[in-house]
Design a protein around this motif. Structure first.
Motif, mmCIF file in Angstrom:
data_model
loop_
_atom_site.group_PDB
_atom_site.id
_atom_site.type_symbol
_atom_site.label_atom_id
_atom_site.label_comp_id
_atom_site.label_asym_id
_atom_site.label_seq_id
_atom_site.Cartn_x
_atom_site.Cartn_y
_atom_site.Cartn_z
ATOM 1 N N GLN A 6 51.444 -26.848 14.646
ATOM 2 C CA GLN A 6 51.298 -26.338 16.006
ATOM 3 C C GLN A 6 52.355 -25.278 16.266
ATOM 4 O O GLN A 6 53.541 -25.555 16.267
ATOM 5 N N LYS A 7 51.879 -24.071 16.521
ATOM 6 C CA LYS A 7 52.811 -22.960 16.679
ATOM 7 C C LYS A 7 53.332 -22.844 18.103
ATOM 8 O O LYS A 7 54.418 -22.363 18.342
ATOM 9 N N ASP A 8 52.500 -23.291 19.065
ATOM 10 C CA ASP A 8 52.876 -23.156 20.478
ATOM 11 C C ASP A 8 54.252 -23.786 20.699
ATOM 12 O O ASP A 8 54.483 -24.937 20.370
ATOM 13 N N ASP A 9 55.166 -23.031 21.303
ATOM 14 C CA ASP A 9 56.547 -23.530 21.389
ATOM 15 C C ASP A 9 56.665 -24.695 22.363
ATOM 16 O O ASP A 9 57.655 -25.396 22.363
ATOM 17 N N ARG A 10 55.650 -24.904 23.200
ATOM 18 C CA ARG A 10 55.717 -26.056 24.076
ATOM 19 C C ARG A 10 55.170 -27.295 23.382
ATOM 20 O O ARG A 10 55.096 -28.362 23.978
ATOM 21 N N GLY A 11 54.827 -27.149 22.145
ATOM 22 C CA GLY A 11 54.396 -28.315 21.382
ATOM 23 C C GLY A 11 53.003 -28.767 21.750
ATOM 24 O O GLY A 11 52.520 -29.768 21.254
ATOM 25 N N ASP A 12 52.323 -28.025 22.620
ATOM 26 C CA ASP A 12 50.963 -28.405 22.959
ATOM 27 C C ASP A 12 50.023 -27.904 21.879
ATOM 28 O O ASP A 12 50.315 -26.974 21.154
ATOM 29 N N MET A 13 48.885 -28.555 21.776
ATOM 30 C CA MET A 13 47.822 -27.915 21.030
ATOM 31 C C MET A 13 47.242 -26.906 22.006
ATOM 32 O O MET A 13 47.693 -26.775 23.129
ATOM 33 N N SER A 54 53.720 -34.528 24.129
ATOM 34 C CA SER A 54 53.030 -33.461 24.852
ATOM 35 C C SER A 54 51.765 -33.970 25.525
ATOM 36 O O SER A 54 51.176 -33.290 26.347
ATOM 37 N N LEU A 55 51.388 -35.189 25.175
ATOM 38 C CA LEU A 55 50.165 -35.739 25.758
ATOM 39 C C LEU A 55 50.352 -36.034 27.245
ATOM 40 O O LEU A 55 49.452 -35.824 28.046
#
Lengths: 117, 296
Positions: A6-13, A54-55
């Protein structure tokens, strides 16, 4: 075991995707966060690894949008837990997102063509 | 809905903490069931969850209004700086105050002089006619601020123009209203007969001039008072109608009062009395400008 990084820096998908997975999981029965995280992992045969942290923000966002509703209950091992269930609006949203997703997958598959390797 | 969250943020924060705690407990329970010792189980649960602080912060950002949260900090910071450097602060505040004040003043001036439309029914349809400026234009004696045409030119224009629905002329003159002794001057305007009608000005009292009032050799057909002059000099009395007022020694009967707020067609000035253009020979006698061709 393949793990999509997961690249998003907020760790979200991708936010919409995670929402779709959560709604799909809740379609079966109300559940609390821990169950949802593991349900997604297990039904995807461990390919989709939701970062469990992140869920929870995602659940809150969905609740704000009225796609899911929450209530406090007692979990299987006798702990107080916040349960989520899908709302009618959530069901409609899921159906919409699902057809969009199918379209996209089909389109990408057509562009890529049959596997050559 | 979304901003109302702000008022529930403390409650939601607690809920969120409970939720995370529930998660960790569940995870620990499972880890212990898998044979870990409680210490390892707790660590493993935290690892599995990921960044707790980041999750909390994300939720916090959703529930708060960033502006409201930081404004307090900004104000406190400002107060601290003020204590440290009062001189600088005073200068800064003064600069701002002067700047804002000056801007407001200039805008008020511009507004009054350039932006505000004339207080008449359809100001946007009005146009001023002038002789196009050039070397041959306009020599002779000018007797007032806004001289465009001589009476003869105006007469020609009036009878031949087809471009406008109506054409009016005006000129300004300062009248002396005293019978003798000390001069009491009032701001007066000469107007053509259709001046008020064209501008759509209705009388507050009596009537306004019509074309019939303005014909050559009309003598002294009457005077129309400006509304504020009527209030000032006659106390707004209806009985002012029909009284005589001396204008440069000649008696004029008051036939009407213009509507309140109408100050003529010159922004920034106002008129006290208005008389028809045709009365000019009476007022000025032998020195009348009306027949002159070189006098504007």
């Amino acid at each position: 075991m393949a793990q999509p990084k997961q690249k998003d820096d907020r760790g979200d998908m991708l936010q919409g995707t995670l929402a779709m997975l959560v709604l799909r999981t809740l379609l079966l029965a109300p559940a609390h966060g821990h169950t949802i995280a593991y349900a997604i992992e297990r039904t995807s045969e461990d390919i989709l690894q939701v970062e469990h942290g992140s869920l929870y923000p995602a659940l809150h966002r969905l609740e704000e949008r009225g796609l899911i509703a929450s209530f406090w209950g007692t979990s299987e091992n006798n702990r107080k837990a916040k349960y989520y269930r899908i709302t009618p609006a959530g069901r409609r949203h899921l159906a919409r997102e699902r057809s969009r997703w199918d379209q996209m997958v089909n389109a990408i598959a057509r562009v890529l063509g049959p596997a050559t390797e | 809905m979304s901003w109302l969250r702000y008022f529930r943020r403390t409650r939601r924060k607690e809920d969120f903490a409970v939720e995370i705690e529930t998660y960790l407990q569940h995870e620990m329970d499972e880890n212990i069931a898998h044979g870990m010792n409680p210490r390892d189980a707790a660590f493993a649960a935290r690892r599995k969850f990921g960044n707790i602080t980041r999750a909390k912060e994300t939720a916090h950002r959703m529930n708060t209004i960033g502006f409201l949260e930081t404004i307090g900090q900004d104000l406190r910071y400002a107060a601290r700086l003020f204590r440290l450097e009062p001189g600088f602060f005073t200068v800064a505040i003064l600069c701002l105050a002067l700047g804002i004040g000056a801007n407001t003043a200039i805008f008020h001036l511009l507004d009054a002089v350039r932006l505000r439309a004339l207080p008449v029914t359809s100001a946007q349809e009005l146009a001023e006619i002038q002789i196009a400026p050039g070397q041959k234009c306009c020599t002779g004696n000018f007797s007032n601020r806004r001289s465009n045409f001589t009476y003869a030119l105006w007469d020609e224009l009036r009878s031949r123009q087809q471009a406008f629905s109506s054409l009016f002329a005006w000129s300004e003159h300062r009248f002396n209203t005293a019978a003798g002794g000390e001069v009491r001057s009032v701001e007066g305007i000469y107007v053509s007969g259709n001046f008020f009608r064209t501008l759509g000005v209705i009388p507050a009292l009596g009537r306004v001039f019509s074309i019939a009032d303005d014909r050559p050799g009309c003598g002294a057909p009457g005077v129309i008072l400006g509304h504020s002059f009527w209030q000032r000099e006659y106390g707004g009395q209806t009985s002012a109608l029909g009284r005589k007022i001396l204008l440069d020694g000649k008696p004029f009967e008051i036939v009407g009062v213009a509507q309140a707020g109408f100050f003529g067609v010159e922004v920034g000035r106002s008129f006290d009395v208005a008389v028809p253009v045709c009365a000019e020979p009476i007022v000025n006698g032998e020195n009348s400008h009306t027949p002159k061709r070189h006098h504007w």
